[in-house]
Design a protein around this motif. Structure first.
Motif, PDB file in Angstrom:
ATOM      1  N   LYS A   7       0.870  -1.180   0.000  1.00 15.56           N
ATOM      2  CA  LYS A   7       0.000   0.000   0.000  1.00 15.56           C
ATOM      3  C   LYS A   7       0.905   1.227   0.000  1.00 15.56           C
ATOM      4  O   LYS A   7       1.854   1.321   0.777  1.00 15.56           O
ATOM      5  CB  LYS A   7      -0.884  -0.022   1.251  1.00 15.56           C
ATOM      6  N   CYS A   8       0.596   2.151  -0.894  1.00 13.84           N
ATOM      7  CA  CYS A   8       1.388   3.369  -1.023  1.00 13.84           C
ATOM      8  C   CYS A   8       1.344   4.182   0.278  1.00 13.84           C
ATOM      9  O   CYS A   8       0.277   4.386   0.850  1.00 13.84           O
ATOM     10  CB  CYS A   8       0.813   4.184  -2.168  1.00 13.84           C
ATOM     11  N   THR A   9       2.489   4.655   0.742  1.00  9.16           N
ATOM     12  CA  THR A   9       2.490   5.442   1.981  1.00  9.16           C
ATOM     13  C   THR A   9       1.880   6.825   1.757  1.00  9.16           C
ATOM     14  O   THR A   9       1.421   7.453   2.692  1.00  9.16           O
ATOM     15  CB  THR A   9       3.916   5.667   2.529  1.00  9.16           C
ATOM     16  N   ARG A  10       1.885   7.309   0.512  1.00  6.77           N
ATOM     17  CA  ARG A  10       1.370   8.659   0.263  1.00  6.77           C
ATOM     18  C   ARG A  10      -0.128   8.658  -0.047  1.00  6.77           C
ATOM     19  O   ARG A  10      -0.914   9.283   0.637  1.00  6.77           O
ATOM     20  CB  ARG A  10       2.142   9.312  -0.878  1.00  6.77           C
ATOM     21  N   CYS A  11      -0.546   7.921  -1.094  1.00  2.00           N
ATOM     22  CA  CYS A  11      -1.965   7.984  -1.494  1.00  2.00           C
ATOM     23  C   CYS A  11      -2.774   6.795  -0.986  1.00  2.00           C
ATOM     24  O   CYS A  11      -3.979   6.728  -1.202  1.00  2.00           O
ATOM     25  CB  CYS A  11      -2.088   8.115  -3.008  1.00  2.00           C
ATOM     26  N   ARG A  12      -2.077   5.822  -0.320  1.00  2.00           N
ATOM     27  CA  ARG A  12      -2.752   4.647   0.259  1.00  2.00           C
ATOM     28  C   ARG A  12      -3.380   3.731  -0.782  1.00  2.00           C
ATOM     29  O   ARG A  12      -4.260   2.925  -0.465  1.00  2.00           O
ATOM     30  CB  ARG A  12      -3.781   5.060   1.320  1.00  2.00           C
ATOM     31  N   VAL A  39       7.716   2.661  -8.663  1.00  2.00           N
ATOM     32  CA  VAL A  39       6.874   3.606  -7.939  1.00  2.00           C
ATOM     33  C   VAL A  39       5.397   3.241  -8.006  1.00  2.00           C
ATOM     34  O   VAL A  39       4.967   2.444  -8.845  1.00  2.00           O
ATOM     35  CB  VAL A  39       7.082   5.048  -8.471  1.00  2.00           C
ATOM     36  N   CYS A  40       4.619   3.899  -7.163  1.00  2.00           N
ATOM     37  CA  CYS A  40       3.161   3.726  -7.123  1.00  2.00           C
ATOM     38  C   CYS A  40       2.569   4.109  -8.480  1.00  2.00           C
ATOM     39  O   CYS A  40       2.863   5.178  -9.001  1.00  2.00           O
ATOM     40  CB  CYS A  40       2.588   4.620  -6.022  1.00  2.00           C
ATOM     41  N   PRO A  41       1.716   3.226  -9.075  1.00  2.00           N
ATOM     42  CA  PRO A  41       1.143   3.545 -10.389  1.00  2.00           C
ATOM     43  C   PRO A  41       0.178   4.724 -10.338  1.00  2.00           C
ATOM     44  O   PRO A  41      -0.141   5.319 -11.362  1.00  2.00           O
ATOM     45  CB  PRO A  41       0.409   2.257 -10.783  1.00  2.00           C
ATOM     46  N   ARG A  42      -0.292   5.072  -9.165  1.00  2.00           N
ATOM     47  CA  ARG A  42      -1.253   6.163  -9.080  1.00  2.00           C
ATOM     48  C   ARG A  42      -0.578   7.509  -8.831  1.00  2.00           C
ATOM     49  O   ARG A  42      -0.883   8.498  -9.482  1.00  2.00           O
ATOM     50  CB  ARG A  42      -2.271   5.887  -7.982  1.00  2.00           C
ATOM     51  N   CYS A  43       0.362   7.562  -7.868  1.00  2.00           N
ATOM     52  CA  CYS A  43       0.909   8.871  -7.504  1.00  2.00           C
ATOM     53  C   CYS A  43       2.412   8.994  -7.696  1.00  2.00           C
ATOM     54  O   CYS A  43       2.969  10.077  -7.543  1.00  2.00           O
ATOM     55  CB  CYS A  43       0.524   9.236  -6.069  1.00  2.00           C
ATOM     56  N   GLY A  44       3.111   7.880  -8.006  1.00  2.00           N
ATOM     57  CA  GLY A  44       4.544   7.977  -8.254  1.00  2.00           C
ATOM     58  C   GLY A  44       5.418   7.959  -7.011  1.00  2.00           C
ATOM     59  O   GLY A  44       6.629   8.181  -7.085  1.00  2.00           O
ATOM     60  N   CYS A  45       4.824   7.664  -5.870  1.00  2.00           N
ATOM     61  CA  CYS A  45       5.600   7.630  -4.619  1.00  2.00           C
ATOM     62  C   CYS A  45       6.438   6.346  -4.556  1.00  2.00           C
ATOM     63  O   CYS A  45       5.974   5.282  -4.952  1.00  2.00           O
ATOM     64  CB  CYS A  45       4.644   7.699  -3.431  1.00  2.00           C
ATOM     65  N   LYS A  46       7.678   6.481  -4.047  1.00  2.00           N
ATOM     66  CA  LYS A  46       8.570   5.329  -3.969  1.00  2.00           C
ATOM     67  C   LYS A  46       8.310   4.450  -2.753  1.00  2.00           C
ATOM     68  O   LYS A  46       8.679   3.290  -2.734  1.00  2.00           O
ATOM     69  CB  LYS A  46      10.032   5.800  -3.895  1.00  2.00           C
TER      70      LYS A  46
HETATM   71 ZN   LIG Z   1       0.523   6.407  -4.358  1.00  2.00          ZN
END
Ligand SMILES: [Zn+2]
Length: 152
Positions: A7-12, A39-46
């Protein structure tokens, strides 16, 4: 580890390791080796949380352990008792906050169980601690076991 549930830490955004996209890391010069970040496919967070389903249990010594599945009974016949389950990152974090940390070893213990001297007292201490843990509202999917205190 390709299908790690994360789960992405930024956008969850919940996805798997295989869903992540490769993004070229900016280079200072064209001679620098090109590195890609997944990276996250939605927001690009590593950064991401490891959501692998895990279970936590304790032994009659009060020692808490976390793993993929409940262990077999120990060689002395004592069984492990399931105390909680949930995604790895959340289970690690909640137990780290709620358990007692042994001073020298850093191991996690159920408060009151190591010093209880009868099986009954150990069971009561565990039941009290689980009832206390269960009152917390976990936003991250950790489910605590329930124990009913056995009347004498
Ligand atoms: Zn994300």
């Amino acid at each position: 580890m390709k299908n790690l549930q994360i789960k992405c830490t930024r956008c969850r955004h919940a996805h798997t390791e295989a869903d992540r996209i490769e993004r070229p890391r900016p280079r200072r010069s064209t001679s620098e080796l090109q590195v890609y970040d997944r990276v996250c496919p939605r927001c690009g967070c590593k950064n991401y949380y490891d959501c692998t389903p895990q279970v936590a249990w304790c032994w009659s010594s009060g020692l808490i352990e976390i793993g993929d599945a409940m262990p077999a009974d120990s060689s002395d016949g004592g069984g492990a008792i399931e105390i909680a389950s949930g995604p790895k990152y959340a289970l690690d974090a909640e137990i780290g906050v709620l358990a007692r940390h042994a001073y020298q070893t850093g191991k996690l213990l159920v408060p009151g169980v190591p010093e209880a001297d009868t099986p009954r007292a150990k069971g009561d201490a565990l039941a009290r601690w689980l009832a206390w843990c269960g009152k917390r509202k976990s936003r991250d999917g950790v489910v605590w076991a329930h124990m009913t205190e056995v009347p004498t």
